[in-house]
Design an enzyme around this catalytic site. Sequence first.
Site, PDB file in Angstrom:
ATOM      1  N   TYR A  11      94.599 -19.509   1.039  1.00 56.14           N
ATOM      2  CA  TYR A  11      94.175 -19.629   2.598  1.00 56.14           C
ATOM      3  C   TYR A  11      92.920 -19.863   2.218  1.00 56.14           C
ATOM      4  CZ  TYR A  11      98.040 -19.366   4.807  1.00 56.14           C
ATOM      5  OH  TYR A  11      99.359 -18.808   5.318  1.00 56.14           O
ATOM      6  N   VAL A  12      92.402 -18.065   1.340  1.00 55.84           N
ATOM      7  CA  VAL A  12      90.330 -18.560   1.426  1.00 55.84           C
ATOM      8  C   VAL A  12      90.363 -19.503   0.262  1.00 55.84           C
ATOM      9  CG1 VAL A  12      88.372 -17.583   0.179  1.00 55.84           C
ATOM     10  CG2 VAL A  12      90.574 -16.094   1.659  1.00 55.84           C
ATOM     11  N   THR A  88      94.128 -10.019  -4.061  1.00 61.20           N
ATOM     12  CA  THR A  88      93.784  -8.901  -4.425  1.00 61.20           C
ATOM     13  C   THR A  88      94.573  -7.415  -3.491  1.00 61.20           C
ATOM     14  OG1 THR A  88      92.041  -8.942  -2.838  1.00 61.20           O
ATOM     15  CG2 THR A  88      91.426  -8.874  -5.209  1.00 61.20           C
ATOM     16  N   ALA A 160      88.568 -16.617   9.687  1.00 58.28           N
ATOM     17  CA  ALA A 160      89.456 -16.021  10.388  1.00 58.28           C
ATOM     18  C   ALA A 160      90.381 -17.143  10.357  1.00 58.28           C
ATOM     19  CB  ALA A 160      88.653 -15.156  11.361  1.00 58.28           C
ATOM     20  N   GLU A 161      91.316 -16.814   9.653  1.00 59.16           N
ATOM     21  CA  GLU A 161      92.322 -17.715   9.852  1.00 59.16           C
ATOM     22  C   GLU A 161      92.760 -18.906  11.179  1.00 59.16           C
ATOM     23  OE1 GLU A 161      96.262 -16.468   7.776  1.00 59.16           O
ATOM     24  OE2 GLU A 161      94.833 -15.592   6.246  1.00 59.16           O
ATOM     25  N   ALA A 221      86.715  -3.164   8.386  1.00 56.98           N
ATOM     26  CA  ALA A 221      87.338  -2.121   8.822  1.00 56.98           C
ATOM     27  C   ALA A 221      86.868  -1.599  10.101  1.00 56.98           C
ATOM     28  CB  ALA A 221      86.635  -0.745   7.909  1.00 56.98           C
ATOM     29  N   CYS A 272      94.585  -9.019   5.487  1.00 58.05           N
ATOM     30  CA  CYS A 272      93.340  -7.850   5.024  1.00 58.05           C
ATOM     31  C   CYS A 272      93.245  -7.146   5.441  1.00 58.05           C
ATOM     32  CB  CYS A 272      92.546  -9.261   5.089  1.00 58.05           C
ATOM     33  SG  CYS A 272      92.561 -10.363   4.175  1.00 58.05           S
ATOM     34  N   LYS A 275      95.449  -4.039   4.497  1.00 53.62           N
ATOM     35  CA  LYS A 275      94.622  -3.614   3.062  1.00 53.62           C
ATOM     36  C   LYS A 275      93.142  -3.011   2.922  1.00 53.62           C
ATOM     37  CE  LYS A 275      93.327  -8.298   0.857  1.00 53.62           C
ATOM     38  NZ  LYS A 275      92.308  -7.822   0.097  1.00 53.62           N
ATOM     39  N   ARG A 342     101.769 -12.813   7.203  1.00 55.20           N
ATOM     40  CA  ARG A 342     101.614 -11.226   6.817  1.00 55.20           C
ATOM     41  C   ARG A 342     100.768  -9.962   7.498  1.00 55.20           C
ATOM     42  NH1 ARG A 342      98.043 -14.137   1.359  1.00 55.20           N
ATOM     43  NH2 ARG A 342      97.369 -15.003   3.119  1.00 55.20           N
TER      44      ARG A 342
END
Length: 460
Positions: A11-12, A88, A160-161, A221, A272, A275, A342
Amino acid sequence: MTNILCIGAGYVGGSTMPIVASHCPQHRFVIVDINAARIAAWQSDQLPIYEPGLDEIVKKTRGRNLFFSTDVNKHIAEADIIFVSVNTPTKTFGAGAGRAADLQYWEKTARQILENSTSSKIVVEKSTLPVRTAEAMERILNSNGRGLHFDILSNPEFLAEGTAVRDMENPDRVLIGGRETESGQKAVAALVDLYANWVPRECIITTNLWSSELSKLVANAFLAQRISSINAISALCEKTEADVSEVAYAIGLDNRIGKYFLRASVGFGGSCFKKDILNLVYLCEHYGLPEVARYWEQVVTMNEYQELRFASKMVSSMFNTVAGKRIALFGAAFKANTNDTRESPALEVCRALLEERADIIITDPHAMENARYDLGDLAKHVTFEADPYAAAKDSHAIAVLTEWSQFAQLDYEKIFASMAKPAFLFDGRNLLDHKNLHAIGFNVYPIGKPALTHLLSPNP
Ligand code: NAD
Ligand code: UGA
């Protein structure tokens, strides 16, 4: 001309590099990946990700100054600057399992860079990484004994997607972290110059490496925390007849709070947020800060609560059983305008309802294939239906789980007429016109607002 390589065509990598290439025709860009099917898809007319506006940019740049390849070693050798955007994920084994970032793909890439380099290079951390990862990378790369020097930069991605093109074209800021050495600062300047081809220089900020790495985790966060905060309040609204949209509007007008990221929902998803917060939690524990760790962990706990609260509300509202009842899930993607599923709350709700033995049918304009893949073995218990009208037909309930604008434009009178009665609609995104649905005959359950039902006990 500079040779710029991106390792990782996900994606990135796949959505950022074509945009950089489109603004920098003077440079040559190659995106490599070990996943041959993915690279083949990037070279075809059917790109592996659905991202509005990306197709045209890829078509414009591909074959001009942008190339896709599986030959990672060859392109490492040729590159001057290497962006690393490999995955990651959260570690699933050993120390830190379930929290720490799994850095195996990143470290393999670093070793591959080392093995195949014949000249000094700038290596850019594009993946999201734990703070101080660059230190380990420097140790690996600069231990070569061949006189090669690698400058490691941190350049986290904030897109952002669903809005990746807009976010890349017009970023709030570009963040670049580097060493304060002469060579480190030269590398920072080279990356600043690259972005300055289209980003105003005042939006490109530079910091030390650790601030840059940490800022990425902290940004995610804080964003997720806002959603968990408003979702916590949505539960209270449902008990008190306050309306969470009105509360969000009222508090968001305070400039100190701001209006963004206050949309109550069935929960946040995506690869993300969870995670990266768990990674932050792990780092806090690692550095002996258990109170700080518990504070951030609660953001994830609240999200899990919200997803399961939504599913339980469906069951309790439908007379405490959904076994054998046909339920149409409108949406599988974790948000609108992406095919990414996801950590999608839609799939969490799906799993919870399957446990209750509901008969689930999923409809989504772009994410069905990924939903099927992510559900794994459970997918065989689910029906996938492209047409939302067919999905709703004979269903006892509809649950809106992704805020696709298409779902707001459907003919709900027609849908209501085709459903089993009483017909329930659970709007996990507060997307639809609830009063109108209620007038049509639906029993409507929004998030954080009073239910609108035709039943005797409206708020079970
Ligand atoms: P992804 O899983 O979609 O893509 C990663 C790609 O890297 C895969 O195609 C994989 O095959 C490839 N890869 C792994 N090891 C490789 C190797 N040794 N050589 C070549 N290719 C290799 O992941 P993504 O969503 O693009 O995320 C990548 C990173 O960017 C993560 O750290 C993520 O946290 C971060 N990030 C993601 C987003 C997002 O919106 N998805 C936004 C900002 C930051
Ligand atoms: C998020 C961040 O917004 C990006 O800045 C970051 O680069 C990216 O994570 C990352 O590191 O991967 P993304 O997950 O693609 O981007 O999408 P968001 O728009 O942040 O939405 C995340 C989830 O929160 C979605 O499920 C969305 O529906 C939900 N959400 C968002 C809400 O429930 N309420 C809101 O008000 C906003």
